[in-house]
Design an enzyme around this catalytic site. Sequence first.
Site, PDB file in Angstrom:
ATOM      1  N   ILE A   1       0.827  -1.208   0.000  1.00  0.00           N
ATOM      2  CA  ILE A   1       0.000   0.000   0.000  1.00  0.00           C
ATOM      3  C   ILE A   1       0.857   1.253   0.000  1.00  0.00           C
ATOM      4  CG2 ILE A   1      -2.110  -0.964   0.998  1.00  0.00           C
ATOM      5  CD1 ILE A   1      -1.125  -0.077   3.728  1.00  0.00           C
ATOM      6  N   GLY A   2       2.154   1.078  -0.019  1.00  0.00           N
ATOM      7  CA  GLY A   2       2.995   2.263  -0.058  1.00  0.00           C
ATOM      8  C   GLY A   2       4.449   1.867  -0.112  1.00  0.00           C
ATOM      9  N   LYS A   3       5.255   2.826  -0.541  1.00  0.00           N
ATOM     10  CA  LYS A   3       6.677   2.541  -0.623  1.00  0.00           C
ATOM     11  C   LYS A   3       7.438   3.766  -0.149  1.00  0.00           C
ATOM     12  CE  LYS A   3       9.783   0.215  -3.851  1.00  0.00           C
ATOM     13  NZ  LYS A   3      10.034  -1.041  -3.182  1.00  0.00           N
ATOM     14  N   GLY A   4       8.647   3.532   0.323  1.00  0.00           N
ATOM     15  CA  GLY A   4       9.448   4.644   0.805  1.00  0.00           C
ATOM     16  C   GLY A   4       9.533   4.619   2.310  1.00  0.00           C
ATOM     17  N   GLY A   5      10.236   5.568   2.809  1.00  0.00           N
ATOM     18  CA  GLY A   5      10.381   5.619   4.269  1.00  0.00           C
ATOM     19  C   GLY A   5      10.906   4.312   4.820  1.00  0.00           C
TER      20      GLY A   5
ATOM     21  N   GLY B   1      11.238   1.373   3.573  1.00  0.00           N
ATOM     22  CA  GLY B   1      10.803   0.068   3.085  1.00  0.00           C
ATOM     23  C   GLY B   1       9.404   0.130   2.510  1.00  0.00           C
TER      24      GLY B   1
ATOM     25  N   VAL C   1       5.383  -0.762   2.516  1.00  0.00           N
ATOM     26  CA  VAL C   1       4.306  -0.929   3.488  1.00  0.00           C
ATOM     27  C   VAL C   1       3.240  -1.833   2.886  1.00  0.00           C
ATOM     28  CG1 VAL C   1       2.655   0.269   4.953  1.00  0.00           C
ATOM     29  CG2 VAL C   1       4.775   1.400   4.290  1.00  0.00           C
TER      30      VAL C   1
ATOM     31  N   LYS D   1       5.059  -2.234   7.933  1.00  0.00           N
ATOM     32  CA  LYS D   1       6.213  -1.663   7.241  1.00  0.00           C
ATOM     33  C   LYS D   1       7.371  -2.635   7.363  1.00  0.00           C
ATOM     34  CE  LYS D   1       7.193   2.820   7.145  1.00  0.00           C
ATOM     35  NZ  LYS D   1       7.639   4.152   7.564  1.00  0.00           N
TER      36      LYS D   1
ATOM     37  N   ASP E   1      12.519  13.563  11.992  1.00  0.00           N
ATOM     38  CA  ASP E   1      12.249  13.432  10.559  1.00  0.00           C
ATOM     39  C   ASP E   1      10.789  13.797  10.259  1.00  0.00           C
ATOM     40  OD1 ASP E   1      12.944  13.014   7.940  1.00  0.00           O
ATOM     41  OD2 ASP E   1      12.818  10.815   8.032  1.00  0.00           O
TER      42      ASP E   1
END
Length: 847
Positions: free
Chosen positions: A576-580, A582, A584, A598, A694
């Site tokens: 459902i998501g990418k970045g940060g 790794g 998700v 995550k 952050d």
Amino acid sequence: MVLFLYLFLLCLTAGFIHVHAQIQTGYISIDCGSQENFNYVDLDTGISYTSDGSFVTTGVNKNISLEYAYPNSPNLPQPLSDLRSFPQGNKNCYTLRPNGGKTSLNLIRATFMYGNYDGENKLPEFDLYLGVNLWLSIKFKNSSDVITTEIISVALEDTYSVCLVNVGLGIPFISGLELRPLDGSIYKTDPEISGSLVLFQRLDIGYTNGSGRYSDDIYDRIWSTYNSPSWDSLHTSLDIDISGDSYRAPNEVMQTGSTPKNGTEYLEFSWSVSDPKARFYIYLYFADLVVLGRNQTREFNVSWNEVQLFGNVRPRAYYASTFYNLRPLVGNKHKISIMKSANANVPPMLNAIEIYRVLEFSENATFSRDVDAVVNIRTTYKINRNWVGDPCGPKKYSWEGIICNYTNSNPPQIILLNLSASDLTGQIAASIANLSSLETLDLSNNSLTGPIPDFLENLTVLKSLDLRGNQLSGYVPKSLLERSRTGLLKLSVDSRNLCDSGSCQSNKKKILIPILASLLPFLVVLLLLIIFWRAKRKQKASKTSSNEEGRTIESNNKQFTYAEVANMTNNFQTPIGKGGFGTVYLGTLKNGKQAAVKLLSSSSSQGYNEFQNEAELLMRVHHKNLAAFVGYSHDNNRMALVYEYMANGNLKSYISDRNTHPLSWEMRLKIAIDAAQGLEYLHHGCRPAIIHRDVKSANILLSENLDAKIADFGLSKGLPDDKTTHILTDVIGTTGYLDPEYHRSHNLTEKSDVYSFGIVLLELITGQPAIIKSMDHIHIMQYVGQYLEKGEITSVIDEQMRDDLNLNSVCKAIEISVACTRAMSIQRMTMGEVKRVFGDGNGPWTE
Ligand SMILES: *[C@@H]1O[C@H](CO)[C@@H](O)[C@H](O)[C@H]1NC(C)=O
Ligand SMILES: *[C@@H]1O[C@H](CO)[C@@H](O)[C@H](O)[C@H]1NC(C)=O
Ligand SMILES: *[C@@H]1O[C@H](CO)[C@@H](O)[C@H](O)[C@H]1NC(C)=O
Ligand SMILES: *[C@@H]1O[C@H](CO)[C@@H](O)[C@H](O)[C@H]1NC(C)=O
Ligand SMILES: *[C@@H]1O[C@H](CO)[C@@H](O)[C@H](O)[C@H]1NC(C)=O
Ligand SMILES: *[C@@H]1O[C@H](CO)[C@@H](O)[C@H](O)[C@H]1NC(C)=O
Ligand SMILES: *[C@@H]1O[C@H](CO)[C@@H](O)[C@H](O)[C@H]1NC(C)=O
Ligand SMILES: *[C@@H]1O[C@H](CO)[C@@H](O)[C@H](O)[C@H]1NC(C)=O
Ligand SMILES: *[C@@H]1O[C@H](CO)[C@@H](O)[C@H](O)[C@H]1NC(C)=O
Ligand SMILES: *[C@@H]1O[C@H](CO)[C@@H](O)[C@H](O)[C@H]1NC(C)=O
Ligand SMILES: *[C@@H]1O[C@H](CO)[C@@H](O)[C@H](O)[C@H]1NC(C)=O
Ligand SMILES: *[C@@H]1O[C@H](CO)[C@@H](O)[C@H](O)[C@H]1NC(C)=O
């Protein structure tokens, strides 16, 4: 009548009765197991006995069985008729306090007779310790066997601990315990040998009529008789002068002696033990018992295993002297010969001898500062445990709840103290800070009150601290929290000691935002704008609900295995998501709720402990504007974080994705307020403050109703690099959001988060990312600045909401973002001030 008979029998058998007792100065004479407060003078010896009283706190009194007691056993000394047994605990100790205190020399005697006191007819075996050193393993031959053992020892502390240790072969007990102070100049041993002297033999030579203790033996030694069939005994009724000899053998002992039967031969005796390294000291007592003629000479040499010890010994008539070896006699076979010398025409003689075996110190006592501290803790909390003797020794028998570090070169030190569920009340005892080697401290499940004291910071090697389940107030000292963050300390505290409950309403006083002169250009612009706002007043923004902060219901957060994580996400089926750090994935918890999982890239630089400590700590921080942390996994080097699922993803994607419903200013304002509240809680609700490090739009998550929650707080430190997060030496943050002052100085404060928040606010206003790629990668502040300088305020506002907004409110937001992003951190607002300005229902927001 009975008493009379008893006395009569005693007189008959023992041979003598002492009407005059010794001057028993400094004597401690305990008839173990006698009735409480029962003090008496033993008619046999004249010694005053006391009951166990204050010398021991544990154990139970028992009488020996009738079969072995008077009148069936008329010779039985009175102290042996009862005993104290110790059915509880591995180690039980008597505490003896010698008059001479530390460094004084004392003789301690322990006596044991089983006498079938428990009716079991089973002889127990157990160990007797002096302090931390094994004195004797007690083994009986039969129920009437009397074991008496004596030790001569320098007091290393103010007190001696005489301990009975259960070795699993029956319940330990003791019948009698005595202490006699000695002149410190006698029974000297080689200074290089650390140890005590355990009596091996003490013989009154030449006397055959009985054995005993003598009222003029100021040290109350018990002398056994000995005479070899090949020896002739000598005897005098004249007094022997013992004033010149500090060993002070009693007159009766010195008045008898032996010579070899055949006038020319020598006196010889020998003994052997199994240990070839056994070390012995001998003390030979001489006094001639006849006045020799002018032409007579009694002179002899004493040798050990044919090695001469003393040469040309000439005992004086009726005058006592003692000879002893300065270096120990080492070996398992020993033979002492007393041989006439060449000049002598009268045979050699001997009046008495003592043989002692060296008991080497096998262990060191616990580091004295630790002992003092833990004894103080015992007193302070009235600890109801068998905490007696040395805390760490003997090695296998340290105090319950205490673990020590035993090294070969140093005294043991306490490294673990577990007082969990021990009914402790009051404050945390300051003496804990003196346990300088403490690595684990567990005070959980007690009723401790008061603050979490700063002195816990003094425990510099502490690796685990558990204070849960108490009524402690205040917050965890900053350095402890810092150590926990860096993985050095596993910190377990109640959430109240980390953060406020989150529900306390700040006082209603308005705080003036100091707008400083450095911002003059902006002020001019804003002044103009005020006029503009007045004209456009008709629009109204609806109320934002910002005053119902509070803790979310504590979720059942925990540690997951990797398999559980895989199962939860249906094998990582739905990203459902990418970045940060790794990817998700969507997951489902056991309770049916959805979760965001995550999965962190495995190239983490963060150690397991560091990760776990951080995760456990953060699970205790709850606020409605912080993404709820459900659990974590650190299995086979694969780390995963499980958060509550946020249906609308993160703010960054939400703003940039032009296909979603555009956000109105009202919604953006509410998101800003939510984020501000979350951050304010981390900064001011938690002590010491949690600095996010952050803050960015990608770390602000949106729920189904577009409630905003801050994610990844506290976790950014040491997490693996990704494309947007840079770790420059120890500076952590994301380009575009990174506080320039922190970047320069590496000095992290809450104000760095404030700076980043100001950037997020600008993103909300402008709809632009922090770094605007489409405009040659200019920074959002540059972008906004260039319009504001020209007074084109509306140009910076996201065109998606330009038509429908409260410009007054937007301007106020710009003002705040400016006050958040000032170059000097000291001039920036605090999150508390931001929250108050936002949270004020009568501000420009609602007009
Ligand atoms: C031991 O015997 C005495 C009387 O000789 C008695 O008073 C005492 O209560 C007995 N103690 C125990 C523990 O039975
Ligand atoms: C018990 O043992 C002692 C010491 O060995 C011995 O002198 C005594 O005779 C024994 N008594 C019985 C009843 O066996
Ligand atoms: C030992 O006892 C005998 C007889 O009871 C007595 O004659 C003798 O003098 C005593 N010896 C000593 C050394 O007291
Ligand atoms: C006594 O000693 C002498 C010389 O050593 C020896 O000749 C004699 O047999 C000894 N007598 C006894 C009874 O041992
Ligand atoms: C010592 O002298 C006395 C006489 O004074 C004599 O009777 C005796 O035999 C002498 N003894 C020795 C061992 O020479
Ligand atoms: C006794 O000791 C002296 C002094 O050490 C020595 O000269 C002598 O030879 C020894 N005598 C015997 C019989 O060993
Ligand atoms: C006791 O400690 C001393 C130093 O304090 C050390 O030299 C000695 O070896 C230790 N003894 C034992 C048995 O550990
Ligand atoms: C025990 O003490 C030694 C020496 O001070 C130290 O090197 C060691 O790490 C300690 N062991 C533990 C388990 O703390
Ligand atoms: C302390 O003792 C309790 C039970 O007595 C135990 O559950 C707990 O794990 C112990 N704590 C530590 C840190 O060993
Ligand atoms: C800690 O130890 C020092 C030195 O031994 C002592 O002076 C001090 O009183 C102790 N502190 C506490 C709180 O017991
Ligand atoms: C402490 O209390 C908690 C909650 O009552 C309980 O689950 C835990 O087992 C207790 N721990 C100890 C060591 O008693
Ligand atoms: C803790 O350490 C500080 C500084 O070393 C010292 O001033 C303070 O007295 C210590 N506190 C305790 C309770 O030992």
